[in-house]
Every structure is written in C-alpha cells, then in structure tokens.
Design a protein around this motif. Structure first.
Motif, short mmCIF file in Angstrom:
data_model
loop_
_atom_site.label_atom_id
_atom_site.label_comp_id
_atom_site.label_asym_id
_atom_site.label_seq_id
_atom_site.Cartn_x
_atom_site.Cartn_y
_atom_site.Cartn_z
N ILE A 116 24.57 46.87 65.52
CA ILE A 116 25.31 46.01 64.61
C ILE A 116 26.46 46.84 64.08
N LYS A 117 27.61 46.26 63.94
CA LYS A 117 28.77 47.02 63.50
C LYS A 117 28.58 47.51 62.07
N PRO A 118 28.62 48.81 61.82
CA PRO A 118 28.44 49.32 60.47
C PRO A 118 29.58 48.88 59.55
N ARG A 119 29.26 48.68 58.26
CA ARG A 119 30.26 48.28 57.29
C ARG A 119 30.73 49.46 56.44
N ILE A 120 30.02 50.61 56.51
CA ILE A 120 30.30 51.69 55.58
C ILE A 120 30.31 53.01 56.32
N PRO A 121 30.88 54.08 55.70
CA PRO A 121 30.89 55.39 56.34
C PRO A 121 29.48 55.93 56.52
N HIS A 122 29.35 56.87 57.46
CA HIS A 122 28.03 57.41 57.80
C HIS A 122 27.41 58.21 56.67
N ASP A 123 28.23 58.81 55.78
CA ASP A 123 27.67 59.67 54.74
C ASP A 123 27.34 58.91 53.46
N TYR A 124 27.41 57.59 53.51
CA TYR A 124 27.11 56.78 52.33
C TYR A 124 25.60 56.55 52.23
N PHE A 125 25.04 56.73 51.01
CA PHE A 125 23.61 56.50 50.83
C PHE A 125 23.32 55.00 50.92
N PRO A 126 22.34 54.59 51.72
CA PRO A 126 21.98 53.18 51.77
C PRO A 126 21.33 52.76 50.47
N PRO A 127 21.39 51.48 50.11
CA PRO A 127 20.76 51.00 48.87
C PRO A 127 19.26 51.32 48.87
N PHE A 128 18.78 51.81 47.72
CA PHE A 128 17.37 52.21 47.65
C PHE A 128 16.45 51.00 47.76
N GLY A 129 16.91 49.82 47.33
CA GLY A 129 16.10 48.62 47.47
C GLY A 129 15.79 48.33 48.92
N GLY A 130 16.76 48.53 49.80
CA GLY A 130 16.53 48.33 51.22
C GLY A 130 15.57 49.35 51.79
N LEU A 131 15.71 50.61 51.34
CA LEU A 131 14.79 51.65 51.79
C LEU A 131 13.37 51.34 51.37
N LYS A 132 13.18 50.92 50.10
CA LYS A 132 11.84 50.58 49.62
C LYS A 132 11.24 49.44 50.42
N SER A 133 12.03 48.41 50.66
CA SER A 133 11.53 47.25 51.39
C SER A 133 11.15 47.62 52.82
N PHE A 134 12.01 48.38 53.49
CA PHE A 134 11.71 48.81 54.85
C PHE A 134 10.47 49.70 54.88
N TYR A 135 10.36 50.61 53.94
CA TYR A 135 9.21 51.52 53.87
C TYR A 135 7.91 50.73 53.74
N ILE B 90 12.37 40.65 50.45
CA ILE B 90 12.08 41.76 51.36
C ILE B 90 12.90 41.61 52.63
N SER B 91 12.88 40.42 53.21
CA SER B 91 13.62 40.18 54.45
C SER B 91 15.12 40.41 54.25
N HIS B 92 15.65 39.94 53.12
CA HIS B 92 17.08 40.13 52.83
C HIS B 92 17.42 41.60 52.69
N GLN B 93 16.56 42.36 52.00
CA GLN B 93 16.81 43.79 51.79
C GLN B 93 16.77 44.55 53.11
N VAL B 94 15.82 44.21 53.98
CA VAL B 94 15.72 44.90 55.27
C VAL B 94 16.94 44.58 56.14
N LYS B 95 17.35 43.32 56.15
CA LYS B 95 18.54 42.95 56.93
C LYS B 95 19.78 43.66 56.40
N SER B 96 19.88 43.80 55.09
CA SER B 96 21.01 44.51 54.49
C SER B 96 21.00 45.98 54.92
N LEU B 97 19.81 46.59 54.94
CA LEU B 97 19.69 47.98 55.38
C LEU B 97 20.08 48.12 56.84
N GLU B 98 19.65 47.18 57.67
CA GLU B 98 20.02 47.20 59.08
C GLU B 98 21.54 47.15 59.24
#
Length: 301
Positions: free
Chosen positions: A4-23, A45-53
């Motif tokens: 999927i085409k990334p929206r942000i630079p590689h060194d940007y921290f992903p949202p912690f909500g997405g990390l928690k949901s994926f975890y 949960i589904s929205h957060q995981v899709k956002s992390l992806e």
C-alpha cells in the motif's frame, strides 16, 4: 507481498493506538477479543489496524472466512515489536501500582477464582499487605510470556510447553445433586441412575460425562438425558436447583457439600488424573511473585 502506498516518511512513529490494536489482534487472533481486552469496539480495532497498515505500507492482517491471520509481513512485524510492547506493559504496570505495593498478575478460570481463591485473599492481605494481585479470569490458556502475565493456575495434567509447573492440588470429580433430587433416586446404584436420570453437561469440557463414565466402567448417559449448560458455574447452579446430576470438582464444590446445598451420595473410586497446577514462564521469578507463588502453595492445607 501486497503493498500500500505509504503516506508518511519512514522515520515517523506510527500511532500507538494502531500498535496496541495490532498487538492484541496478533495475540488473540480476533478483533472481538482484542476489543474486549482494550475495552473498545471491534470496529475501532479494525479501523486502527487498517490505519497502521496504511502507515507502514504493507498488509499485516488478512481475513479468511471470518478468522484473522497474520500475513508474512504481519508475522515479521509482530515478532519485532512483541518484546518492546511487553516491556511497555511491564513499565506501565509498575508505574500504575500503588506506592509501596507490588502488582502481580494471575490468570485462572472464573470457577477456580470464585470457588477457591477469592475466599482466601483476605489471608493474603493480612500476611502480605504489600502485594496487589490482578486477576485475569478466563477459560482460555493464556500465553504468559507474550501477554505479560506472571502466574497461572491451570487445570489439567501439568503438561504445558514453555512453562515451569508446580502441582497445587489434586481434583476429584464426583456426581453431585440437590438433597431433594437425591431422595427421588432412592437406593439406586450409579449405573442405574445413569440409565434413567437427567445429567447436567458442562459444554466447556468436551465429553466430560463420557470420559468420567468410561474411567469407571459405566455406560455413558444417552444424548436425550443430557442438559447442556455453557459453564461449570451454571451446571453447579442447575444441580442446586434440582434439575439433575452434575459433575462437581472437589475441592471447588466442597463448601456447597459442607453447607448441605448439594450432596454426593455415591461412594465411587477416584479414577481421574486431573489436578490444578501453578504455571509460570521459564526463568527466575521476581521476589514478590515468588512470595505470592509460595503463599498459593501454603493454601493447599
């Protein structure tokens, strides 16, 4: 590999909500279970995981006929973050603990918590006032290391991989019923009762009546004699209400037998090899966890 085409630079921290949901999805394999653990909705949960992806530019999770599975990228990502996420959980628990108190997590079934542990916790408070125990009550086998849980009390034969196991107590399974129900069966033997009376089946233990009967040489009750209930607690309550015969687990059922609410009229041999065990992750225990572990062992008397 689906990109999927990334929206942000590689060194940007992903949202912690997405990390928690994926975890949590990776741990449980279910958006519903992840939502229960995080106390949010499954759609969140589904929205957060899709956002992390979208942030990472890869698919992490795929849905196969209603079940969630990690993709190859997802499995690799989870393997890399599970250690740091676990450390964050440990640090969070440490900072949230009350000043001067040590927080310990214990997973066990609701029936064992209610029937055995909870009545004893007042003794723990008296003898170890600095220990604070967080109970994780569930019927599933929790991965202690991955889910950052200190100890488990498990029912079985003591064989769980990647854990150190200490016997806590034997379990004796006995048919129990209300005193009024016992009067209706008169002097019949257990074999005779199994042919005519209703039995209460706990569906969380597959074919429990069949295994119990086979171990003692009895013919299992017919399907039309069985009344199925979803938990051990409901099964025991139904026995108290005079609806039939349940398989009670001693020592959990002992208080009800002592109070005369239930009775166990049949003198039968103990033919089971089931017990309760304390399980912990491999490695050295913290001093506070060891004190709680040793206190549990002292409660066997």
């Amino acid at each position: 590999m689906s990109r999927i085409k990334p929206r942000i630079p590689h060194d940007y921290f992903p949202p912690f909500g997405g990390l928690k949901s994926f975890y949590e999805v990776a741990l449980t394999g279910s958006a519903v279970k992840a939502a229960e653990r995080l106390q949010v909705s499954a759609s969140s949960i589904s929205h957060q995981v899709k956002s992390l992806e979208s942030e990472l530019g890869v698919r992490l999770v795929e849905n196969r006929k209603g079940r969630l599975f990690l993709t190859a990228d997802g499995a690799q990502f989870f393997d890399q973050i599970k250690g740091p996420m676990s450390e964050i959980l440990r640090a969070t628990e440490a900072i949230r603990s009350m000043p001067g108190r040590k927080r310990i997590s214990l997973t066990l079934t609701p029936s064992f918590a209610a029937g055995w542990l909870l009545p004893r916790l007042s003794d723990l408070e008296r003898s170890h006032p600095d220990l604070e125990v967080n109970l994780v009550t569930t019927t599933r086998v929790v991965d202690l290391e991955r889910e950052n849980v200190d100890l488990a009390i498990r029912r079985g034969m003591g064989e769980w991989p990647q854990t150190v196991v200490t016997p806590l107590m034997r379990e004796v399974i006995v048919p129990v019923m209300s005193p009024a129900f016992a009067q209706t069966i008169g002097g019949k033997t257990m074999a005779e009762v199994l042919k005519t009376q209703r039995v209460l089946a706990n569906t969380t233990v597959d074919a429990e009546w069949d295994y119990w009967c086979q171990a003692r040489g009895f013919q299992p009750p017919a399907a039309n004699q069985r009344y199925s209930l979803e938990t051990y607690e409901l099964t025991i309550q139904a026995a108290q209400d005079g609806l039939g015969i349940a398989l009670g687990r001693r020592p959990l059922v002992d208080p009800l037998l002592s109070a005369g609410v239930l009775c166990a009229p049949f003198d039968l041999p103990d033919a089971d090899n089931i017990g309760y065990y304390i399980a912990r992750p491999d490695g050295a225990m913290r001093s506070d966890v060891k004190r709680f572990h040793d206190w549990l062992l002292m409660q066997r008397a």
